[in-house]
Each structure stands twice: as C-alpha cells, then as structure tokens.
Design a protein around this motif. Structure first.
Motif, PDB file in Angstrom:
ATOM      1  N   ALA A  56       0.890  -1.378   0.046  1.00 48.16           N
ATOM      2  CA  ALA A  56       0.009  -0.091  -0.046  1.00 48.16           C
ATOM      3  C   ALA A  56       0.981   1.276   0.063  1.00 48.16           C
ATOM      4  O   ALA A  56       0.317   2.463   0.327  1.00 48.16           O
ATOM      5  CB  ALA A  56      -1.056  -0.065   1.235  1.00 48.16           C
ATOM      6  N   ARG A  57       2.198   0.874  -0.254  1.00 55.18           N
ATOM      7  CA  ARG A  57       3.041   2.237  -0.315  1.00 55.18           C
ATOM      8  C   ARG A  57       2.542   3.254  -1.610  1.00 55.18           C
ATOM      9  O   ARG A  57       2.384   4.509  -1.820  1.00 55.18           O
ATOM     10  CB  ARG A  57       4.493   1.919  -0.507  1.00 55.18           C
ATOM     11  N   THR A  58       2.006   2.476  -2.688  1.00 52.03           N
ATOM     12  CA  THR A  58       1.596   3.163  -3.983  1.00 52.03           C
ATOM     13  C   THR A  58       0.500   2.211  -4.588  1.00 52.03           C
ATOM     14  O   THR A  58       0.461   0.942  -4.324  1.00 52.03           O
ATOM     15  CB  THR A  58       2.725   3.132  -5.149  1.00 52.03           C
ATOM     16  N   TRP A  59      -0.330   2.781  -5.244  1.00 50.32           N
ATOM     17  CA  TRP A  59      -1.691   2.366  -6.022  1.00 50.32           C
ATOM     18  C   TRP A  59      -1.567   2.579  -7.368  1.00 50.32           C
ATOM     19  O   TRP A  59      -1.371   3.853  -7.778  1.00 50.32           O
ATOM     20  CB  TRP A  59      -2.796   2.863  -5.144  1.00 50.32           C
ATOM     21  N   ARG A  60      -2.256   1.705  -8.138  1.00 53.24           N
ATOM     22  CA  ARG A  60      -2.545   2.103  -9.546  1.00 53.24           C
ATOM     23  C   ARG A  60      -3.950   1.985  -9.821  1.00 53.24           C
ATOM     24  O   ARG A  60      -4.930   0.823  -9.291  1.00 53.24           O
ATOM     25  CB  ARG A  60      -1.638   0.847 -10.352  1.00 53.24           C
ATOM     26  N   ALA A  61      -4.505   2.707 -10.229  1.00 58.20           N
ATOM     27  CA  ALA A  61      -6.140   2.668 -10.627  1.00 58.20           C
ATOM     28  C   ALA A  61      -6.188   1.687 -11.911  1.00 58.20           C
ATOM     29  O   ALA A  61      -5.594   2.069 -12.917  1.00 58.20           O
ATOM     30  CB  ALA A  61      -6.451   4.215 -11.059  1.00 58.20           C
ATOM     31  N   VAL A 121      -9.552   1.378 -13.319  1.00 56.29           N
ATOM     32  CA  VAL A 121     -10.701   1.994 -13.693  1.00 56.29           C
ATOM     33  C   VAL A 121     -10.399   3.493 -14.121  1.00 56.29           C
ATOM     34  O   VAL A 121      -9.854   4.314 -13.108  1.00 56.29           O
ATOM     35  CB  VAL A 121     -11.935   1.821 -13.002  1.00 56.29           C
ATOM     36  N   GLU A 122     -10.554   3.933 -15.248  1.00 58.53           N
ATOM     37  CA  GLU A 122     -10.503   5.248 -15.551  1.00 58.53           C
ATOM     38  C   GLU A 122     -11.560   6.323 -14.943  1.00 58.53           C
ATOM     39  O   GLU A 122     -11.226   7.577 -14.845  1.00 58.53           O
ATOM     40  CB  GLU A 122     -10.458   5.452 -16.990  1.00 58.53           C
ATOM     41  N   GLU A 123     -12.550   6.049 -14.513  1.00 57.98           N
ATOM     42  CA  GLU A 123     -13.806   6.823 -14.128  1.00 57.98           C
ATOM     43  C   GLU A 123     -14.645   6.038 -13.097  1.00 57.98           C
ATOM     44  O   GLU A 123     -14.673   4.852 -13.016  1.00 57.98           O
ATOM     45  CB  GLU A 123     -14.600   7.382 -15.258  1.00 57.98           C
ATOM     46  N   THR A 124     -15.404   6.776 -12.405  1.00 59.13           N
ATOM     47  CA  THR A 124     -16.284   6.423 -11.301  1.00 59.13           C
ATOM     48  C   THR A 124     -17.612   6.249 -11.843  1.00 59.13           C
ATOM     49  O   THR A 124     -17.770   6.351 -13.133  1.00 59.13           O
ATOM     50  CB  THR A 124     -16.477   7.469 -10.258  1.00 59.13           C
ATOM     51  N   ILE A 125     -18.411   5.298 -11.502  1.00 61.05           N
ATOM     52  CA  ILE A 125     -19.875   4.904 -11.871  1.00 61.05           C
ATOM     53  C   ILE A 125     -20.693   5.908 -12.293  1.00 61.05           C
ATOM     54  O   ILE A 125     -21.278   5.764 -13.601  1.00 61.05           O
ATOM     55  CB  ILE A 125     -20.390   3.677 -11.194  1.00 61.05           C
ATOM     56  N   ASP A 126     -20.677   6.991 -11.567  1.00 58.70           N
ATOM     57  CA  ASP A 126     -21.652   8.168 -12.023  1.00 58.70           C
ATOM     58  C   ASP A 126     -21.186   8.895 -13.296  1.00 58.70           C
ATOM     59  O   ASP A 126     -21.825   9.194 -14.051  1.00 58.70           O
ATOM     60  CB  ASP A 126     -21.813   9.002 -10.619  1.00 58.70           C
ATOM     61  N   ALA A 127     -19.915   8.918 -13.357  1.00 62.94           N
ATOM     62  CA  ALA A 127     -19.171   9.608 -14.699  1.00 62.94           C
ATOM     63  C   ALA A 127     -19.558   8.462 -15.753  1.00 62.94           C
ATOM     64  O   ALA A 127     -19.973   9.002 -16.723  1.00 62.94           O
ATOM     65  CB  ALA A 127     -17.766   9.756 -14.528  1.00 62.94           C
ATOM     66  N   THR A 128     -19.595   7.278 -15.574  1.00 62.88           N
ATOM     67  CA  THR A 128     -20.093   6.367 -16.621  1.00 62.88           C
ATOM     68  C   THR A 128     -21.261   6.301 -16.855  1.00 62.88           C
ATOM     69  O   THR A 128     -21.744   6.538 -18.047  1.00 62.88           O
ATOM     70  CB  THR A 128     -19.462   4.998 -16.263  1.00 62.88           C
ATOM     71  N   LEU A 129     -22.176   6.374 -15.848  1.00 64.26           N
ATOM     72  CA  LEU A 129     -23.698   6.421 -16.233  1.00 64.26           C
ATOM     73  C   LEU A 129     -24.314   7.462 -16.478  1.00 64.26           C
ATOM     74  O   LEU A 129     -25.284   7.545 -17.399  1.00 64.26           O
ATOM     75  CB  LEU A 129     -24.540   5.796 -14.948  1.00 64.26           C
ATOM     76  N   ASN A 130     -23.669   8.537 -16.657  1.00 63.94           N
ATOM     77  CA  ASN A 130     -24.020   9.838 -17.045  1.00 63.94           C
ATOM     78  C   ASN A 130     -23.326  10.169 -18.539  1.00 63.94           C
ATOM     79  O   ASN A 130     -23.714  11.357 -19.029  1.00 63.94           O
ATOM     80  CB  ASN A 130     -23.615  11.120 -16.327  1.00 63.94           C
ATOM     81  N   ARG A 131     -22.884   9.194 -19.246  1.00 61.19           N
ATOM     82  CA  ARG A 131     -22.630   9.275 -20.546  1.00 61.19           C
ATOM     83  C   ARG A 131     -23.392   8.517 -21.304  1.00 61.19           C
ATOM     84  O   ARG A 131     -24.495   7.911 -20.798  1.00 61.19           O
ATOM     85  CB  ARG A 131     -21.365   8.828 -20.489  1.00 61.19           C
ATOM     86  N   THR A 132     -23.175   8.314 -22.640  1.00 62.25           N
ATOM     87  CA  THR A 132     -24.141   7.609 -23.364  1.00 62.25           C
ATOM     88  C   THR A 132     -24.293   5.997 -23.295  1.00 62.25           C
ATOM     89  O   THR A 132     -25.494   5.602 -23.809  1.00 62.25           O
ATOM     90  CB  THR A 132     -23.809   7.724 -24.933  1.00 62.25           C
ATOM     91  N   GLU A 146     -14.385  -5.940 -15.838  1.00 61.58           N
ATOM     92  CA  GLU A 146     -13.605  -7.266 -16.228  1.00 61.58           C
ATOM     93  C   GLU A 146     -12.136  -6.573 -16.251  1.00 61.58           C
ATOM     94  O   GLU A 146     -11.977  -5.592 -16.797  1.00 61.58           O
ATOM     95  CB  GLU A 146     -13.849  -7.883 -17.184  1.00 61.58           C
ATOM     96  N   PRO A 147     -10.917  -7.269 -15.743  1.00 60.79           N
ATOM     97  CA  PRO A 147      -9.535  -6.676 -15.990  1.00 60.79           C
ATOM     98  C   PRO A 147      -9.522  -6.330 -17.371  1.00 60.79           C
ATOM     99  O   PRO A 147      -9.758  -6.959 -18.495  1.00 60.79           O
ATOM    100  CB  PRO A 147      -8.804  -7.695 -15.574  1.00 60.79           C
ATOM    101  N   GLY A 148      -8.970  -5.386 -17.621  1.00 56.13           N
ATOM    102  CA  GLY A 148      -8.540  -4.701 -19.075  1.00 56.13           C
ATOM    103  C   GLY A 148      -9.605  -3.632 -19.470  1.00 56.13           C
ATOM    104  O   GLY A 148      -9.406  -2.863 -20.570  1.00 56.13           O
ATOM    105  N   GLN A 149     -11.008  -3.748 -18.911  1.00 55.47           N
ATOM    106  CA  GLN A 149     -11.993  -2.640 -19.396  1.00 55.47           C
ATOM    107  C   GLN A 149     -11.395  -1.206 -18.622  1.00 55.47           C
ATOM    108  O   GLN A 149     -10.909  -1.223 -17.677  1.00 55.47           O
ATOM    109  CB  GLN A 149     -13.163  -3.057 -18.920  1.00 55.47           C
ATOM    110  N   THR A 150     -12.026  -0.232 -19.311  1.00 54.32           N
ATOM    111  CA  THR A 150     -11.639   1.026 -18.577  1.00 54.32           C
ATOM    112  C   THR A 150     -12.686   1.577 -17.941  1.00 54.32           C
ATOM    113  O   THR A 150     -12.362   2.690 -17.155  1.00 54.32           O
ATOM    114  CB  THR A 150     -11.442   2.109 -20.029  1.00 54.32           C
ATOM    115  N   TYR A 151     -13.879   1.195 -17.929  1.00 51.62           N
ATOM    116  CA  TYR A 151     -15.124   1.568 -17.197  1.00 51.62           C
ATOM    117  C   TYR A 151     -16.000   0.324 -16.929  1.00 51.62           C
ATOM    118  O   TYR A 151     -15.919  -0.668 -17.650  1.00 51.62           O
ATOM    119  CB  TYR A 151     -15.598   2.788 -17.831  1.00 51.62           C
TER     120      TYR A 151
END
Length: 323
Positions: free
Chosen positions: A228-233, A235-246, A286-291
């Motif tokens: 836990a000294r460093t973390w890698r994201a 997913v590129e965005e949160t679920i509310d950002a995803t859902l408020n897109r097309t 799933e691993p590899g998906q951006t959102y």
C-alpha cells in the motif's frame, strides 16, 4: 396465550380459562399442543381457542384478545433479540450448523468475515460501530478486538477483511485501511488519500507478498504490489461518470445517477459485479476494461445483492427473498 421453547424440546402454554376463576399453566410437548379456532362472538372481538393436552383430562375453552396476542408476540420477538452474556456455540440447529451468540450490542450489523489461511481457527468478524471480533477456535467463541489508532470521534463501519497466507487487510468507512503481515497478531493503519473517490467497500489480498486490490463504493478500483505504499488505478472513471454518458442509455434508473454501489463482489479471476444503491440495476467490470458496464436487472424486484458462483456464473437476491 403465550408459548415459549426451551431447548427445542418443550412448550410452556399459559391458558386463561373462560368462565374460570383461576389460571392454569401446563408444560406440553410440541406434539401435545393443539389449537383450533372456534368462533368469533357477535359482541366481542375475542378469539376462542381450544387447547388439548395429554395431561389435561378435559378440554377447556380459552379467551385470548387480539391485543393480547400482539403483545405476547412482541414480547417474544424482543426477548429473542436480547444479547447473551457469553459468546458460545451451544445450540445445535442441525448436524452442520450451530447458533453462536456474539458479544455485540443490539443494532450492530455484521458485514464480513475471514479466517487466516495459515491458522484456520483464527478469524475476524467485522461490522458497524467499529465492531471487530476475533476468534481462535474456529468461530465457537468470539472476543472484541481493537486494532489501534482510530479516531474516537468517528464511528467507523468496517466493510471488508481478506487474508492471503499470513497477510491481511481491513477497510472501512469513512476511508480507513489496516494491514497485517503476522496473521492478525498486530495491525498497522495505512494512510489513504483524502481525494480517494468514495469509501472502501471491498479489499482482496492477492499474493501474500504486499499485493492487494481495493474497491470503493463509487466504483474506483486500485491495485498495490508494495504493501500500500503506492496504488495503481484499474478503472479510468467512477460509476456516476460512466452512467451519465451515452453508455447508460437504456438502463433504467441510470440517467443523471449520483448514487453509489451498495454491494460489490469479486470473482477469482478479478471480475467484479456491483449493485446500485437503489437496487434498480447492476454493473460489471472485467480486467482490461476502462469503465464499468451497466445492466438492467432481470427481476421486477429491486436487487439486494449479487455474487459469483464457482463456475463463473452469477447469483442474485432480490427483495422478498427472490433468488
């Protein structure tokens, strides 16, 4: 009329006899107790019941008011919720299950449990109101455990615990993270960024060598390989950002969504499924998906929880007990 069960062997029935001056009580076995509705009076709301028992020579009519029945049921329910003084597993419910009384206050909700793989009898049970219980005998007895530095002014909700070997992790809300490398004998609090999107809702120990995956209720997924000294994201965005897109088009309840995930489950291969806070749709990643990918629920009832089967499929529980 009230009935109670002691050791699941006898029932004690107290009957008020109509037209009699004295009260009669008798200890009856379940097979001996028989009640039959007879009639409703024209001018009274009392319900007449007929009680029969092997040790009663003659049947007697009993008058029980509706209010009495409700009060009796409420008393029995309240008594069932009272915590026991000792945390022991002494009531066998079946050949495979035992009822375990826990040293917790009424109203505490238990949220997760995990045992140490290197010490199978050693486990932890988490819940609301900063509840952490520890067992050393496979869950037969539990004691309260304090991990260390937590603010006395904050009432933490510990959401998830996970072990791999002797390495373990605990996360909670507001955002808090604990880490152990000695099977839970000692714990260290790990600082989390104030900019963390959402509160940690799930943590998974990955390899027992400093690796872990942490998921928040806003759908953020972070991976660490160095304790836990460093973390890698991931997913590129949160679920509310995803859902408020097309991408949310056609998903019931997803437009202008500002909620979070009420429940999240991770499969063995690293895939996720999450249930929206209102239970009207669910999301997968799933691993590899951006959102995250949103999905309409298949049931007409709101979803309570979802998880993964061993074969990679999903199970779903909806309101009303639908599975």
């Amino acid at each position: 009329m009230s009935a109670a069960c002691s050791g699941c062997t006898t029932y004690v029935a107290q009957c008020r006899l109509s037209g009699a001056r004295n009260k009669t009580s008798s200890s009856l076995k379940p097979k001996d107790l028989f009640a039959q509705r007879k009639s409703f009076g024209n001018t009274s709301r009392s319900l007449q019941l007929r009680c029969q028992a092997e040790d009663v020579e003659k049947s007697s009519e009993v008058q029980v008011t509706r209010r009495g029945l409700v009060e009796g049921a409420a008393f029995a329910a309240a008594a069932a919720l009272l915590p026991a003084s000792e945390a022991t597993a002494d009531q066998v419910l079946s050949q495979n299950w035992e009822k375990v009384e826990l040293p917790i206050e009424p109203g505490i909700i238990l949220l997760d449990m995990a045992f140490v793989p290197d010490d199978p009898g050693h486990g932890f049970l988490l819940g609301t109101r900063q509840t952490i219980l520890e067992t050393f005998d496979g869950g037969k007895t539990w004691t309260n455990r304090t991990l260390g530095s937590t603010s006395e002014e904050v009432n933490y909700r510990f959401n998830s615990v996970s072990f791999k070997g002797s390495e373990g992790w605990i996360v909670g809300k507001p955002a808090i993270l604990f880490h152990t490398t000695d099977g839970g004998a000692s714990w260290e609090r790990v600082p989390l960024s104030a900019r963390l999107p959402g509160a940690p809702i799930l943590v998974t120990a990955l390899n027992g060598k400093g690796g872990a995956e942490m998921t928040t209720d806003e759908g953020a997924i972070y991976v660490t390989a160095d304790e836990a000294r460093t973390w890698r994201a991931a997913v590129e965005e949160t679920i509310d950002a995803t859902l408020n897109r097309t991408v949310s088009s056609g998903i019931s309840g997803a437009s202008y969504y500002t909620g979070n995930l009420a429940a999240v489950s991770r499969s063995k291969d690293g895939s996720y499924v999450g249930v929206s806070s209102r239970g009207n749709f669910y999301m997968t990643w799933e691993p590899g998906q951006t959102y995250w990918q949103p999905h309409n629920r298949t049931s007409s009832r709101r979803i309570q929880n979802m998880g993964w089967r061993d074969d990679g499929g999903l199970w779903l529980i909806a309101r009303g007990g639908e599975l």
